[in-house]
Structure formats: C-alpha cells, structure tokens
Scaffold this motif. Sequence first.
Motif, PDB file in Angstrom:
ATOM      1  N   TYR A 195       0.814  -1.221   0.000  1.00  0.00           N
ATOM      2  CA  TYR A 195       0.000   0.000   0.000  1.00  0.00           C
ATOM      3  C   TYR A 195       0.848   1.273   0.000  1.00  0.00           C
ATOM      4  O   TYR A 195       0.330   2.364  -0.192  1.00  0.00           O
ATOM      5  CB  TYR A 195      -0.973  -0.018   1.178  1.00  0.00           C
ATOM      6  N   ARG A 224       0.447   2.457  -3.448  1.00  0.00           N
ATOM      7  CA  ARG A 224      -0.932   2.603  -3.894  1.00  0.00           C
ATOM      8  C   ARG A 224      -1.176   3.898  -4.661  1.00  0.00           C
ATOM      9  O   ARG A 224      -1.825   3.923  -5.714  1.00  0.00           O
ATOM     10  CB  ARG A 224      -1.862   2.536  -2.682  1.00  0.00           C
ATOM     11  N   GLU A 263      -8.101  -8.708  -0.164  1.00  0.00           N
ATOM     12  CA  GLU A 263      -7.824  -7.422   0.478  1.00  0.00           C
ATOM     13  C   GLU A 263      -6.478  -7.507   1.189  1.00  0.00           C
ATOM     14  O   GLU A 263      -6.276  -8.362   2.045  1.00  0.00           O
ATOM     15  CB  GLU A 263      -8.914  -7.085   1.500  1.00  0.00           C
ATOM     16  N   LYS A 264      -5.578  -6.659   0.853  1.00  0.00           N
ATOM     17  CA  LYS A 264      -4.264  -6.534   1.490  1.00  0.00           C
ATOM     18  C   LYS A 264      -3.395  -7.769   1.321  1.00  0.00           C
ATOM     19  O   LYS A 264      -2.296  -7.695   0.782  1.00  0.00           O
ATOM     20  CB  LYS A 264      -4.418  -6.188   2.982  1.00  0.00           C
ATOM     21  N   THR A 265      -3.848  -8.943   1.795  1.00  0.00           N
ATOM     22  CA  THR A 265      -3.035 -10.163   1.696  1.00  0.00           C
ATOM     23  C   THR A 265      -3.898 -11.356   1.305  1.00  0.00           C
ATOM     24  O   THR A 265      -5.121 -11.346   1.497  1.00  0.00           O
ATOM     25  CB  THR A 265      -2.328 -10.494   3.027  1.00  0.00           C
TER      26      THR A 265
END
Length: 575
Positions: free
Chosen positions: A96, A99, A134-136
């Motif tokens: 991120y 991002r 999401e994220k991972t």
Amino acid sequence: MVLYCVYIELYYYSNYNTNRFFDPEENLNYYKNFSVDNNVLYLVYNNKCRIPNLDIYNPDVLPFMKKRKFRPCTDKGGQLTYIQTVGNQNTLIIDYTKRNYYAIYGKISCCYSVVHRRKHNDNSYLIDNCTHFEKTAVLNSTIQFLIVKCERVFRNGRKKIVYAKAHAIITTKHKIRKRLDSFKQNDTTQPISVLMIVFDSVSRLNFYRAMPKTANYILSKGWFPLRAFNKVGLNTYPNIMAMMTGYNISQVQVKCNNRNPKRLDKCPLILYKYRGNGYVTAYGEDDSSINSFSYAGPGFLVKPTDYYIHQSLNDVSLQDSQTKLMFNNLENSGLFNKSIVIFMSDHGMRFGGYRKTYSGWLEDRLPFIFIWLPDWFRKKFPTAVKNLKLNENRLTTAFDLHLTLQDILKKSGRLKEATPSLACPKCKSLFEEIPFERGCEDASIDFEWCTCNGFHSIDNNIFGIDGVAEILVKRIQKILSKSSETRKLCKKPSLKSVIDVRESQLSTATVKFYLVTIEIDPSGKFEGTIVKTFIKGKNSFELKGDVTRIDSYGTQSHCIHTKYYKPYCYCKEKL
C-alpha cells in the motif's frame, strides 16, 4: 545444489535496421564507454582456422548504431504486489506504500488468477477465475504461477485496470528435499551449483557495444570470456540442443524430434542428468510463444525440470543498467560463492540491415559467452582454471560446453564418467586444454557456420557470378517444390541481383570458397557458400551447406503453415 537455466528472448538490439524505440538524442558517445583491445588481428590463427578480430566500431556497423531507451514494464511507482515466503508458506501482499502511484483517488480492487499448465502440453495453459483479496492472500502450497490484476474503482462505479503482474512461486517440494538429502549423505566433495543465463541473438561484439556497463562489470570481476565461441546451427534450437545433448541438428531430429513429444521427453538432456544426480533443476523462458522446445511442435509431455517457468521473468530487464544491477544483486546474495555462472547467447543477429554486412555475417556466428568460477573452485581446481584461460582464444562450441556441464558433475562427485558428444567425438570440456591447431572440422562445425575461413571482398564480375548465383536460386526453388502446399501457394523465385561476393583466405589453387549474397524476386535476401573446384582444366561449382535467409520475411509467407518453408515462400496472393 541447483541447475537453473534462464533463456531470454532479447529484443533489445534485435534489429539494427529499424528506428523503433530508438532515442534520437543519443549518439555514438554512449558506446565509447567501453573499449576492446584490438592489438591482435585474429581471435584464432592457425593452419586450420583464422578468425579476424574486428573492431567493435568497424566502419560497416557505424550507420546502424543508436542507443535504445529502456522502457520499464510498470509505472515508476514499482511493483504493487509481491510474494512473501516464510518456510513453505507463500503470501500474496499488496504494497500500500505504492498505492498512490496507481490510484490517488478512489478505491483499489485487486484479484489473482492461478495459472495451470495443461497436462501433456507445453503450449497451452488454463487461467482460473480471478479471486478477490484485500491486502493479503495466503496461497495454496501447490500454486506455482498466478496473475494479479488491480482496478481503480471510481465513485460512479466505473473501473479501470491500472496494474497487472505475473508471479512465479518457487516452493520446496517434499520429493525434491528427499532427493537432496539422500544424495547429500554420500557426498565426499562440495557439489557445485550452476546458473545459466542465455540471451537470444547477441554477438560477442554487439554485447560490448550495446551493454558496456554490464561488460565492464563482468570483465572487472574476473569472468572468463570465450572469444571464438562459434555457433553450430542456424537458430536457437540447434544451438541450445547442442549444449543440452551434445547432438547436431540431424541427430536431434532423429533422436529428439520436438514435433514428437514422446521422443522429446526421452531425449538425453543434460537437465535429466543433473536431476538424476541429486540436483534441483529449473528452466525458464520469458516468452512461451517462442519457447525453444515448443516453437515448432508440442514440446514436452512432462515438465523436463523440477521448476519449469514461462513468462515470469519480467524482472530481468533487457537494458544495460538493469542487467548489471541483476548481477550485482546475485553477487550480493552470495550466489557467486557457490555457483558456476554461465552468461551467454546462442547466436548473433540473423536479420536486419547490419546482417547484410561482412561484420554482420561474422557476428551472427560468434555469440558472446562468459563463465564465472567461485574462488574456492579456482583454488581447488587450478589446472581447470589454467585450461579455461588458455581456451579463451581457441575455437570452441556448444558441444564443448555440453561436456563442461558433465565435467562439473564429475568435479561435484556426482558423475563417474562423461558421455562423449555424439556430434563431436573430438570435443572436450572447457576445463581441459582445447588443441591450438583446431579447425571447424575438428570441432564439428558445419562449413556454412564456420568462421575460420576469413572471407574478403572480391570483384563481383571476376567470374560468371550470375550463373553461380543461380545455384542458390535453384536450391530455393527445390525446397519450395518439395511440398504441395508451397507449390500451390508460393511464387517461384528468380534471381534479382547479386549483392556481394567474398572469397575465403583458405582457398587453394584448385579449391576456392566463395560467400555469395543475392536478392531474389519477388522478395528476399539469401546467402550461401559456393565451392569452386578446378580439376583437369575444368571448373565445377557446388553449394556447400544450405542457403540462409538474412532479412526478415514478416507476413510474406503467411499463407503456409509449415515453419521450415516460411523463409523461402512469398505468397502468390500478395502479388
């Protein structure tokens, strides 16, 4: 212990006769960052072989030299996703911190698709539906390849793809660990890992011209160059297979025909010999559409290595600074302390404006190759190091390299005896002294690929050249007459002009060798070697080897499907 081969289709400097992606601001000064000692006139000089030592700024290359600008695959923000491995657990992570480079405003939505190789097929794969995360995302241990796509989601619901990335995942497999452990128990000497990095279509001299930063790095670190490494076949496949098997192309077609997957799987590749002697093996190419083993056929039924990677090497840049950085990273990782590294090409450029020059002819046949030896290896095997140094200016080939790869297994205590090269019984490991008086016949290099002949320009009208050139044209006509498809769809070629004629310095009073370059109608530039024999007061002429196309044929032969005939065919419908 690892054997890892990486084959890279190098489009960087792949075609001198186009300005696409060239930077018009750059000039020759870029290349003057590197210099080569040209105090000697020949790379090899003996009674059987005389290979001229051309200047890298030879006059006939200067009109074609411009620097190409590196264009990264991703935005300047870098990679948005990466794989983190802890033990045997792989996790896909969104970075991120990057991002905002992809979406300053709005939401980022990412998903990944698992890529599967179809069973018993090198040219086909399946891509699963995209799984949102999401994220991972914790990945299944069986996943080897995946594609990530990220979209920017606008407030009005509109979506735009802003990021796409392929990831290859190397996970230690239980059966591989078991194999390593079983061999390790019986080791009496230190095994040697091998890393091979192969760039497509880069001659020794063009490597110095195009990649001076990488060249300076390699030579300053004490790598061993082989300056007279001569190709043994037309294109990638015969040269790679010579290294992998010790076979010439005729033997490969009989024993390892890649159009017959069962036969290719049973081919005695050096990859199998390493795996059978307790090594982890991996092979990767950056473009599966022109894979060395499956370009003209279905390829392997079963993956030939423990890790078989395609289209996943996009972090290995084709630009000079990035390639140098790659080697820096490998050195800093400690890999050079435990591995022999072979950095090479299969042949030089085969097409383009520069290929029509004499320098281009020579460079096509002399690819670059450098070998790195760890310090401990140099101390343990001083005779091998001495011989490799001697061989820097001896005529060498991929057949010798095949025996060298076996010799590494012997020096690792994993192989008792090497299997001689079927194509070249006189060939040797590069850790043995290659004979000084070595010619192309000794090294099993067919005449048409031999650089020992030292051709020089002569007057095109010195003898009935048009009649001699017709020998090449008739050969092309004969090739096209073999297939009902080509007889029906291809225009019968005729001689348009004679471009160049050169005579070998190894010619005698009774036998002379001529390198003839022609242009045919309706299109195509070809070269071939003509032998003139004077017996009992009469001259006779014959084609030595085959004719080779030296310009790009593009879509001229799109009407036919057999790849062998494509260089020779001009579709009638295009007239």
